[in-house]
Design a protein around this motif. Structure first.
Motif, PDB file in Angstrom:
ATOM      1  N   ASN A  53       0.835  -1.206   0.000  1.00  0.00           N
ATOM      2  CA  ASN A  53       0.000   0.000   0.000  1.00  0.00           C
ATOM      3  C   ASN A  53       0.869   1.256   0.000  1.00  0.00           C
ATOM      4  OD1 ASN A  53      -2.328  -1.513   0.041  1.00  0.00           O
ATOM      5  ND2 ASN A  53      -2.602  -1.382   2.244  1.00  0.00           N
ATOM      6  N   MET A  54       1.930   1.221   0.791  1.00  0.00           N
ATOM      7  CA  MET A  54       2.821   2.381   0.854  1.00  0.00           C
ATOM      8  C   MET A  54       3.485   2.623  -0.497  1.00  0.00           C
ATOM      9  SD  MET A  54       4.461   1.779   4.645  1.00  0.00           S
ATOM     10  CE  MET A  54       5.729   2.998   4.477  1.00  0.00           C
ATOM     11  N   SER A  55       3.959   1.562  -1.128  1.00  0.00           N
ATOM     12  CA  SER A  55       4.639   1.742  -2.413  1.00  0.00           C
ATOM     13  C   SER A  55       3.658   2.209  -3.488  1.00  0.00           C
ATOM     14  CB  SER A  55       5.342   0.459  -2.839  1.00  0.00           C
ATOM     15  OG  SER A  55       4.410  -0.569  -3.077  1.00  0.00           O
ATOM     16  N   GLU A  56       2.403   1.728  -3.442  1.00  0.00           N
ATOM     17  CA  GLU A  56       1.408   2.206  -4.393  1.00  0.00           C
ATOM     18  C   GLU A  56       1.149   3.699  -4.201  1.00  0.00           C
ATOM     19  OE1 GLU A  56      -2.111  -0.169  -3.978  1.00  0.00           O
ATOM     20  OE2 GLU A  56      -1.116  -1.978  -4.706  1.00  0.00           O
ATOM     21  N   LYS A  57       1.006   4.128  -2.953  1.00  0.00           N
ATOM     22  CA  LYS A  57       0.755   5.542  -2.681  1.00  0.00           C
ATOM     23  C   LYS A  57       1.958   6.389  -3.092  1.00  0.00           C
ATOM     24  CE  LYS A  57      -2.664   4.919   0.889  1.00  0.00           C
ATOM     25  NZ  LYS A  57      -3.776   5.809   0.786  1.00  0.00           N
ATOM     26  N   LEU A  58       3.164   5.889  -2.828  1.00  0.00           N
ATOM     27  CA  LEU A  58       4.362   6.634  -3.229  1.00  0.00           C
ATOM     28  C   LEU A  58       4.471   6.713  -4.757  1.00  0.00           C
ATOM     29  CD1 LEU A  58       7.041   5.460  -0.656  1.00  0.00           C
ATOM     30  CD2 LEU A  58       5.973   7.701  -0.835  1.00  0.00           C
ATOM     31  N   ALA A 149       4.841  17.607  -2.456  1.00  0.00           N
ATOM     32  CA  ALA A 149       4.712  16.165  -2.693  1.00  0.00           C
ATOM     33  C   ALA A 149       5.341  15.381  -1.550  1.00  0.00           C
ATOM     34  CB  ALA A 149       5.364  15.788  -4.020  1.00  0.00           C
ATOM     35  N   CYS A 150       6.462  15.852  -1.046  1.00  0.00           N
ATOM     36  CA  CYS A 150       7.129  15.187   0.079  1.00  0.00           C
ATOM     37  C   CYS A 150       6.247  15.240   1.325  1.00  0.00           C
ATOM     38  CB  CYS A 150       8.483  15.847   0.339  1.00  0.00           C
ATOM     39  SG  CYS A 150       9.417  15.096   1.670  1.00  0.00           S
ATOM     40  N   VAL A 151       5.675  16.386   1.596  1.00  0.00           N
ATOM     41  CA  VAL A 151       4.807  16.538   2.769  1.00  0.00           C
ATOM     42  C   VAL A 151       3.570  15.659   2.627  1.00  0.00           C
ATOM     43  CG1 VAL A 151       3.326  18.181   3.992  1.00  0.00           C
ATOM     44  CG2 VAL A 151       5.642  18.828   3.381  1.00  0.00           C
ATOM     45  N   ASP A 152       2.970  15.639   1.432  1.00  0.00           N
ATOM     46  CA  ASP A 152       1.794  14.799   1.207  1.00  0.00           C
ATOM     47  C   ASP A 152       2.126  13.318   1.373  1.00  0.00           C
ATOM     48  OD1 ASP A 152       0.283  17.045   0.738  1.00  0.00           O
ATOM     49  OD2 ASP A 152       0.376  16.879  -1.460  1.00  0.00           O
ATOM     50  N   SER A 153       3.275  12.894   0.850  1.00  0.00           N
ATOM     51  CA  SER A 153       3.696  11.496   0.990  1.00  0.00           C
ATOM     52  C   SER A 153       3.904  11.141   2.459  1.00  0.00           C
ATOM     53  CB  SER A 153       4.991  11.238   0.225  1.00  0.00           C
ATOM     54  OG  SER A 153       4.793  11.414  -1.141  1.00  0.00           O
ATOM     55  N   TYR A 154       4.558  12.029   3.182  1.00  0.00           N
ATOM     56  CA  TYR A 154       4.788  11.783   4.607  1.00  0.00           C
ATOM     57  C   TYR A 154       3.460  11.647   5.348  1.00  0.00           C
ATOM     58  CZ  TYR A 154       5.891  12.656   9.474  1.00  0.00           C
ATOM     59  OH  TYR A 154       5.961  12.560  10.841  1.00  0.00           O
ATOM     60  N   ASN A 155       2.523  12.544   5.075  1.00  0.00           N
ATOM     61  CA  ASN A 155       1.230  12.486   5.762  1.00  0.00           C
ATOM     62  C   ASN A 155       0.468  11.212   5.413  1.00  0.00           C
ATOM     63  OD1 ASN A 155       1.567  14.895   7.157  1.00  0.00           O
ATOM     64  ND2 ASN A 155       0.660  16.118   5.524  1.00  0.00           N
ATOM     65  N   GLN A 156       0.515  10.793   4.156  1.00  0.00           N
ATOM     66  CA  GLN A 156      -0.158   9.558   3.766  1.00  0.00           C
ATOM     67  C   GLN A 156       0.456   8.350   4.457  1.00  0.00           C
ATOM     68  OE1 GLN A 156      -0.026   9.368  -0.494  1.00  0.00           O
ATOM     69  NE2 GLN A 156      -1.733  10.791  -0.769  1.00  0.00           N
ATOM     70  N   MET A 157       1.784   8.294   4.510  1.00  0.00           N
ATOM     71  CA  MET A 157       2.447   7.161   5.160  1.00  0.00           C
ATOM     72  C   MET A 157       2.157   7.151   6.659  1.00  0.00           C
ATOM     73  SD  MET A 157       3.723   5.593   2.703  1.00  0.00           S
ATOM     74  CE  MET A 157       2.695   6.344   1.467  1.00  0.00           C
ATOM     75  N   ARG A 158       2.171   8.322   7.274  1.00  0.00           N
ATOM     76  CA  ARG A 158       1.888   8.411   8.705  1.00  0.00           C
ATOM     77  C   ARG A 158       0.464   7.947   8.990  1.00  0.00           C
ATOM     78  NH1 ARG A 158       1.533  14.169  10.785  1.00  0.00           N
ATOM     79  NH2 ARG A 158      -0.467  13.843   9.806  1.00  0.00           N
TER      80      ARG A 158
END
Length: 165
Positions: A53-58, A149-158
């Motif tokens: 799931n994380m890799s798909e979101k990334l 994009a970095c902030v959005d990725s971090y928030n999604q992973m968190r």
């Protein structure tokens, strides 16, 4: 009367009880180890699912970043083309230049001081300045998009990891 067999019988019972305890203890640990292996395999499967799931979101976030960078590159290219065509101008400076309509009367036509290009065309320095400004703006846009994009990725992973806890 029974002096000799009684101690041997007690020792035999103690040895058999101790042996039974050791065998039970051993098989108990083996059963616990098998249970732990099953639990670890289950947790590993859950972790692989989370990683997927994380890799798909990334990957989705990377695709969005690539699209944004492509849009910025197109905008930069369009600005460069417009600048080369002379469509972009800097704001006029605050000092007022004397109009070129004040002509000097001269009979020699070769000695007239006319500019090489029309007065509404930007100079080479102005074009270079516009190119530099466009490059700075494009780099700032790229940096802003990358940071977002970095902030959005971090928030999604968190959020993804915190939902599993």
């Amino acid at each position: 009367m029974f002096p000799i067999p009684l101690p041997w019988l007690i020792v035999g019972v103690l040895v058999s009880l101790f042996g039974t305890y050791q065998v039970g203890h051993h098989y108990g640990w083996l059963e616990r180890d098998n249970d732990m292996k099953i639990a670890i395999a289950k947790k590993n499967d859950e972790a692989r699912l989370i990683e997927q799931n994380m890799s798909e979101k990334l990957n989705q976030q990377s695709a969005k970043l690539q699209e944004a960078n492509d849009a910025i590159n197109k905008k930069t290219t369009a600005l460069a083309v417009a600048n080369r065509a002379g469509k972009l101008r800097l704001c006029p400076t605050s000092n007022v230049q004397t109009p070129t309509s004040a002509s000097i009367t001269s009979t020699d036509t070769k000695a007239t001081s006319e500019p090489d290009r029309p007065t509404n065309e930007p100079s080479d320095a102005e074009r270079a300045t516009i190119d530099a400004i466009a490059e700075i703006v494009a780099q700032g846009d790229k940096n802003t998009v990358a940071l977002n994009a970095c902030v959005d990725s971090y928030n999604q992973m968190r959020d993804l990891l915190n939902d599993k806890r």
